[in-house]
Scaffold this active site. Structure first.
Site, PDB file in Angstrom:
ATOM      1  N   ARG A 122       2.421 -13.386   0.150  1.00 31.47           N
ATOM      2  CA  ARG A 122       2.663 -11.591   0.350  1.00 31.47           C
ATOM      3  C   ARG A 122       1.853 -11.437   1.775  1.00 31.47           C
ATOM      4  O   ARG A 122       2.674 -10.589   2.433  1.00 31.47           O
ATOM      5  CB  ARG A 122       2.001 -10.962  -0.513  1.00 31.47           C
ATOM      6  CG  ARG A 122       2.648  -9.445  -0.444  1.00 31.47           C
ATOM      7  CD  ARG A 122       2.140  -8.702  -1.772  1.00 31.47           C
ATOM      8  NE  ARG A 122       0.698  -8.475  -2.018  1.00 31.47           N
ATOM      9  CZ  ARG A 122       0.295  -7.448  -2.890  1.00 31.47           C
ATOM     10  NH1 ARG A 122       1.238  -6.252  -3.185  1.00 31.47           N
ATOM     11  NH2 ARG A 122      -1.136  -7.457  -3.157  1.00 31.47           N
ATOM     12  N   SER A 160       4.758  -2.624  -1.099  1.00 29.54           N
ATOM     13  CA  SER A 160       4.849  -3.939  -1.683  1.00 29.54           C
ATOM     14  C   SER A 160       4.305  -4.093  -3.117  1.00 29.54           C
ATOM     15  O   SER A 160       3.094  -3.570  -3.376  1.00 29.54           O
ATOM     16  CB  SER A 160       4.051  -4.820  -0.724  1.00 29.54           C
ATOM     17  OG  SER A 160       3.900  -6.469  -1.220  1.00 29.54           O
ATOM     18  N   SER A 161       5.180  -4.384  -4.058  1.00 36.09           N
ATOM     19  CA  SER A 161       4.802  -4.134  -5.402  1.00 36.09           C
ATOM     20  C   SER A 161       3.744  -5.117  -6.014  1.00 36.09           C
ATOM     21  O   SER A 161       3.266  -6.098  -5.076  1.00 36.09           O
ATOM     22  CB  SER A 161       6.196  -4.398  -6.143  1.00 36.09           C
ATOM     23  OG  SER A 161       6.981  -3.499  -6.016  1.00 36.09           O
ATOM     24  N   MET A 162       3.255  -4.974  -6.825  1.00 38.82           N
ATOM     25  CA  MET A 162       2.275  -5.919  -7.713  1.00 38.82           C
ATOM     26  C   MET A 162       2.777  -7.264  -7.756  1.00 38.82           C
ATOM     27  O   MET A 162       4.067  -7.137  -8.310  1.00 38.82           O
ATOM     28  CB  MET A 162       1.749  -5.597  -8.907  1.00 38.82           C
ATOM     29  CG  MET A 162       1.142  -4.076  -8.883  1.00 38.82           C
ATOM     30  SD  MET A 162       0.660  -3.264 -10.655  1.00 38.82           S
ATOM     31  CE  MET A 162      -0.166  -4.895 -11.366  1.00 38.82           C
TER      32      MET A 162
END
Length: 382
Positions: free
Chosen positions: A25, A87-89
């Site tokens: 990420r 930005s999602s988990m």
């Protein structure tokens, strides 16, 4: 800032492990970002250049990270008013990829490019040439395009309205939205292959509670239907954000006026349950159309909960008081919104307080219908 003590995400599913390893990420996050600190429950500004240890700690954590505020109008380091890209988990990203069931060779359309990380993971699995991602915000689209190219995953990034899909790449075997919807456009069904899967975070205007609907497109292409898989909470698709009702346009300035008065035995704990992840509010929203509600902050043991009709000037308020077995209700307008909400809540209780996975959604050219256990028993929602 010192390095935060944030929980690391769980290991990705085995068949996605190689993609997550190859495409961390951190490779898709901006230098300045606003992670959601899981301990303080606040968004904090973190600069890669000023505090790289904290930046990498958050990037490698299971925290959601805001990457844009106020549709890009925000400036400065302090958080803005409304987060509009993120930005999602990683744990949520992984679980949605599992629900999507992407396989080599599939054609995939993503609505909501964000940082580009999700599109990169998809491209690693099926090939960049098989993935299209659509993003409404030009700046977000461009940063995703740059990040994807830098990561060696030159996915086609389309700057446009995701509600329209992208006919140029159809038919798609898989379609996924990374933003919350209140209505699934039939254009997506039309652009999906028979038997294709559409995965979308979905909810009603009644509350912020959402769940991912996993819709399978019928062989005749005239509908898509399937169950909800898990509770989620995403930023709304911009064109489907709720324009919150002005209280003064509903309720007389002198108070409740000539509103009809009654009472209810439903308690505050029963109706409000826990928080935005409440299945109760999700279920009530499925049964109560064109209504939004908000719970005021409790003061001196009193908490009013307001209801507003979205197609007329109907309104209601139920006033919960600590230590009281009944709550006072005031209602006015063409509808009796509290009566409808109470009926919906009792319906949910009568059916054993079903969880998200027992509910489902069907989308056709004429609209959306929700159901409990069996699509044959569906009712209109929206």
């Amino acid at each position: 800032m010192t390095s935060p003590d944030q929980a690391a995400p769980p290991s990705p599913p085995p068949d996605w492990a190689a993609s997550f390893t190859a495409l961390p990420r951190s490779a898709f996050l901006p230098d300045l970002m606003w992670p959601h600190d899981m301990e303080t429950k606040r968004n904090v500004a973190v600069s890669k250049s000023e505090d790289p240890a904290a930046w990498y700690a958050y990037a490698g954590s299971n925290s959601p990270i805001v990457t844009q505020w106020d549709d890009g109008a925000h400036e400065g380091v302090a958080p803005g008013k409304v987060f509009t890209s993120s930005s999602s988990m990683p744990s949520l990203v992984a679980s949605m990829l599992v629900d999507l069931d992407v396989r080599p060779g599939h054609r995939v359309l993503e609505v909501g490019s964000g940082t580009g990380w999700n599109a990169a993971l998809l491209a690693h699995r099926v090939g960049a040439e098989n993935v299209v991602t659509v993003e409404l915000d030009s700046a977000v689209a461009e940063s995703a395009r740059v990040a994807l190219a830098r990561a060696g995953q030159p996915v086609r990034v389309v700057h446009g309205d995701g509600l329209l899909g992208y006919p140029g790449g159809a038919p798609y075997d898989r379609m996924v939205a990374t933003c919350g919807l209140r209505a699934v456009p039939f254009a997506w069904v039309e652009q999906a292959a028979p038997g294709g899967v559409i995965l979308v975070p979905w909810g009603t205007y009644f509350s912020f509670t959402e769940a991912t609907a996993r819709l399978v497109v019928a062989e005749d292409g005239r509908s898509a239907s399937g169950p909800f898989t898990q509770s989620v909470n995403f930023m709304r698709l911009r064109s489907q954000r709720l324009r919150w009702p002005e209280h003064s346009a509903y309720v007389p300035s002198e108070g409740t006026g000539d509103a009809e008065k009654s009472s209810t035995s439903i308690t505050e704990a029963e109706f409000l349950a826990s928080d935005t992840a409440s299945i109760a509010s999700f279920a009530v929203g499925l049964r109560l159309r064109d209504c939004a509600h908000v719970a005021d902050r409790k003061r001196d043991g009193v908490r009013p909960v307001w209801f507003y009709g979205l197609t007329d000037q109907s309104w209601a308020v139920v006033v919960f008081r600590d230590g009281r077995s009944e709550a006072r209700v005031h209602q006015a307008g063409p509808r009796r919104l509290w009566d409808e909400a109470e009926t919906a809540h009792r319906w949910w209780e009568k059916h054993g307080k079903p969880e998200f996975t027992r509910f489902g959604l069907t989308v056709t050219a004429t609209g959306q219908r929700a159901w409990l256990d069996d699509p044959a028993g569906s009712w209109p929602v929206g």
